[in-house]
Design an enzyme around this catalytic site. Structure first.
Site: not given
Ligand code: IVH
Length: 677
Positions: A285, A117, A119
């Site tokens: 993930k 996904e 980020k």
């Molecule tokens: S999964 C347990 N997926 O990145 C943390 N985070 O550096 C799992 N973020 O606090 C996060 N896009 O705010 C995840 N597709 C995405 C994301 C994402 C942006 C941000 C999120 C998180 C931070 C972590």
């Protein structure tokens, strides 16, 4: 006379309650009174002191001034912590990530399904739905405690306020990233440096009417608490919530194996600039939620996900000089001073050369023309040297053997690989002023004392002015002197005071991490804190005779090896380190390690493992025990309830000791049965 005593007692009572409320607020993040009542009490104290002037001389109210809690938003504990993500920057690191997962799961599957996904570079928030109704919306805060920003989130029209589907779980927590579109950002007339800051500023408006003026958007990417749990794959979760009306990013893809991962990374990187939102990498993930559960989390990030950052922009420049820098662990890092170039919107004038070997291998010289690369927020790196542009007279760079402080440096032997370390180190600790300054920066950083307003630059400034030389100096700052300096006003001084006072309340595990002992990161600090429980016990390291004994006991702690033990021994053998630690302790209010018990099969039970298991790794066994409420001990003691013995090379001594103490011994098979029952 009697009156005076009464007045003093009355005054003390008020101060003590203020202190108690401070503690609830700052230490436990669990305010016991409203902000208004808090302010009222504080005002009363100040007026009391004004009325009875003799009270002032007693100095009773000194340490409590300044604790004004921010009353902008209500603070709410997250149902489950909002963690951050680990990072990888290249193929090799990504392969290591895959390997780690396989090791933990005791599998060997290079084609594990990972969902990819984008980020999103925005601000994270979490939405809580009960029976399909949006009831709470929180900011990330510090990950444990967030702020109630529900009204501001409700201004985002695409966030559903109620979900009208019969399949929606009773409790559903949706994690999402809030952003401002690049196009919308350009149209805004504001002073924000980038869309991310603007989104943050808008979300933190006290008045949601202000928030509503800015066109915020969002993508939902994950879940927090879900009851009942109806999803078995992340991909399935995303598809489902899309049908419930949530915005889900469209650049999502399932990948298997490193080649597909690389291909997806390249593809998205190439279309990155055409997107209307900023992304700074891809999140990979583990798709299977059952495996996610097994993998669990380290102290601040999940083991089942990582952010594969984009290797970002490259540029060509010239090396003007090569200097060395000394890190907090004494590592001597060579740095190339380069002719300033703009890389990805940032002016770069330094690039890291890693270590001596790297300089030799790439034959990097002063005057060379080089290619540099900047990835994420890390220091730019030198990727290659353009030897065709080299001056004939240039000479090989001779790496200094001394630290900037003048002391000889050492290259250590690695116990594991039996090879000499590539990094040279100064071993003078706080006696080396270059190391000392870096140690101070570590001490005040976010994961340690977390003193807002006392960042790296301020440490540099205060160091140069001789305000801070050792940790305890932080608590003895002369604010009158600081007040006279440029850039410091009443407000920034008062904020600094508040932040420093707040940092005095710290728990044992954070304290141990803050001390900055080499090889004792957050995970190891936690293991040590769980072993020592109180600062009193930990302080045995400061006593020569006790130290030897304690160090011996550490051998049996899961996760602590000879490298860590040796490092702790080195640290506390140094008189100056001991003095500094002692003085720091006396400034702080260090709370005991509190074991967060989970309810489960092993609630209130203490377990220990020995030997390797057939089906799962030791790390996983430990994590299973903890997730079921158990506490895993590192050494045999009478308190132990179970010793679980794996087939592969269990320690006979441990089994014998357990037998003597009549501790229940169970095999891997029995352990599995127990879990299934
Ligand atoms: S999964 C347990 N997926 O990145 C943390 N985070 O550096 C799992 N973020 O606090 C996060 N896009 O705010 C995840 N597709 C995405 C994301 C994402 C942006 C941000 C999120 C998180 C931070 C972590």
């Amino acid at each position: 006379m009697e009156d005076k005593v009464k007045i003093i007692n009355n005054f003390k009572k008020k101060i003590n309650s203020l202190k108690k409320y401070n503690e609830y607020y700052f230490k436990y993040d669990n305010p016991k009174i409203s902000d208004a009542d808090y302010d009222k009490l504080k005002k009363e104290i100040i007026q009391f002191e004004k009325k009875y002037k003799f009270l002032k001389k007693l100095n009773l109210f000194k340490n409590t001034i300044g604790f004004a809690p921010s009353n902008k938003f209500e603070k709410i504990k997250h149902l489950s912590p909002m963690l951050s993500l680990s990072n990888v920057f290249d193929r090799k690191e990504m392969e290591e990530f895959l390997k780690k997962i396989n090791n933990f799961l005791r599998t060997n599957n290079p084609n594990l399904e990972l969902i990819s996904e984008p980020k999103i570079d925005g601000i994270s928030a979490t939405l809580i739905y009960e029976k399909g109704q949006l009831i709470k919306g929180l900011s990330r805060g510090d990950g444990e405690i967030g702020e109630d920003i529900l009204n501001n989130l409700k201004t985002i029209s695409k966030i559903p306020e109620n979900i009208s589907s019969s399949s929606v779980p009773d409790l559903l927590e949706i994690r999402c990233e809030i952003y401002i579109g690049k196009g919308d950002f350009k149209k805004l007339k504001n002073n924000f440096a980038n869309p991310r800051n603007a989104a943050g500023g808008s979300l933190r408006q006290k008045d949601s009417k202000e928030t509503a003026k800015i066109p915020l958007k969002y993508f939902a990417y994950g879940f927090g608490a879900v009851e009942p749990m109806i999803f078995s794959k992340q991909s399935e979760f995303l598809e489902k919530i899309k049908t419930w009306g949530f915005e889900v990013n469209t650049l999502i893809k399932n990948t298997k194996g490193i080649n597909e991962i690389e291909a997806q990374h390249k593809k998205i990187d190439s279309l990155r600039s055409s997107l209307d939102y900023d992304i700074d990498g891809l999140v990979f993930k583990v798709n299977d939620i059952r495996l996610q559960k097994r993998l669990g989390n380290t102290s601040n990030s999940p083991r089942w996900a990582t952010a594969y950052k984009f290797s970002s922009e490259k540029a060509v420049t010239k090396i003007k000089d090569i200097v060395i820098q000394v890190g907090r662990t004494g590592a001597i890092t060579p740095v190339a001073k380069v002719e300033p170039v703009t890389v990805g919107g940032v002016v770069v004038s330094n690039a890291t050369l890693h270590n001596e070997e790297e300089i030799q291998r790439k034959d990097i010289r002063i005057g060379d023309t080089i290619n540099i690369q900047r990835a994420g927020d890390v220091i730019p790196q030198v990727i290659s040297v353009d030897k065709s542009k080299r001056n004939e007279k240039s000479k090989k760079f001779e790496f200094p053997t001394k630290c900037l402080c003048g002391a000889e440096t050492k290259k250590e032997m690695s116990k594991n690989t039996k090879k000499q370390d590539a990094v040279r180190r100064c071993v003078k600790g706080y006696e080396c002023k270059y190391m000392a300054k870096e140690k101070l920066k570590h001490l005040v950083a976010k994961d340690a004392l977390n003193i807002e307003g006392l960042g790296k630059k301020v440490i540099d400034q205060f160091w140069d002015l001789n305000f801070i030389r050792e940790p305890s100096d932080i608590f003895k700052l002369d604010y009158e002197k600081i007040k006279k300096m440029e850039g410091w006003g009443n407000l920034s001084i008062s904020n600094l005071k508040i932040a420093i006072d707040k940092s005095r309340n710290i728990n044992l595990e954070k304290f141990i991490y803050s001390v900055g002992i080499r090889h004792i990161g957050q995970e190891n600090a936690k293991i040590l804190a769980a072993f020592f429980i109180s600062i009193k016990e930990f302080s045995n390291f400061l006593i020569e005779k006790q130290r030897k004994l304690v160090l011996k006991n550490l051998v049996e702690l899961d996760g602590i090896g000879s490298t860590q033990i040796e490092s702790i021994e080195n640290f506390f053998s140094n008189e100056k380190n001991r003095k500094i630690t002692r003085e720091l302790i006396s400034e702080l209010n260090i709370g005991n390690y509190s074991y967060k018990t989970k309810k489960g099969k092993f609630s209130n039970k203490k377990l220990m493992f020995t030997g390797g298991f057939q089906k799962i790794s030791r790390s996983e066994a430990k994590s299973i025990a903890e997730n079921n409420g158990g506490k895993v001990l590192g050494s045999i003691s009478k308190k132990l309830d179970f010793l679980i013995v794996g087939d592969s090379k269990p320690t006979k001594k441990k089994i014998d000791q357990a037998k003597k103490m009549k501790i229940k011994i169970i095999s891997e098979k029995e352990w599995n049965k127990l879990l299934d029952s």
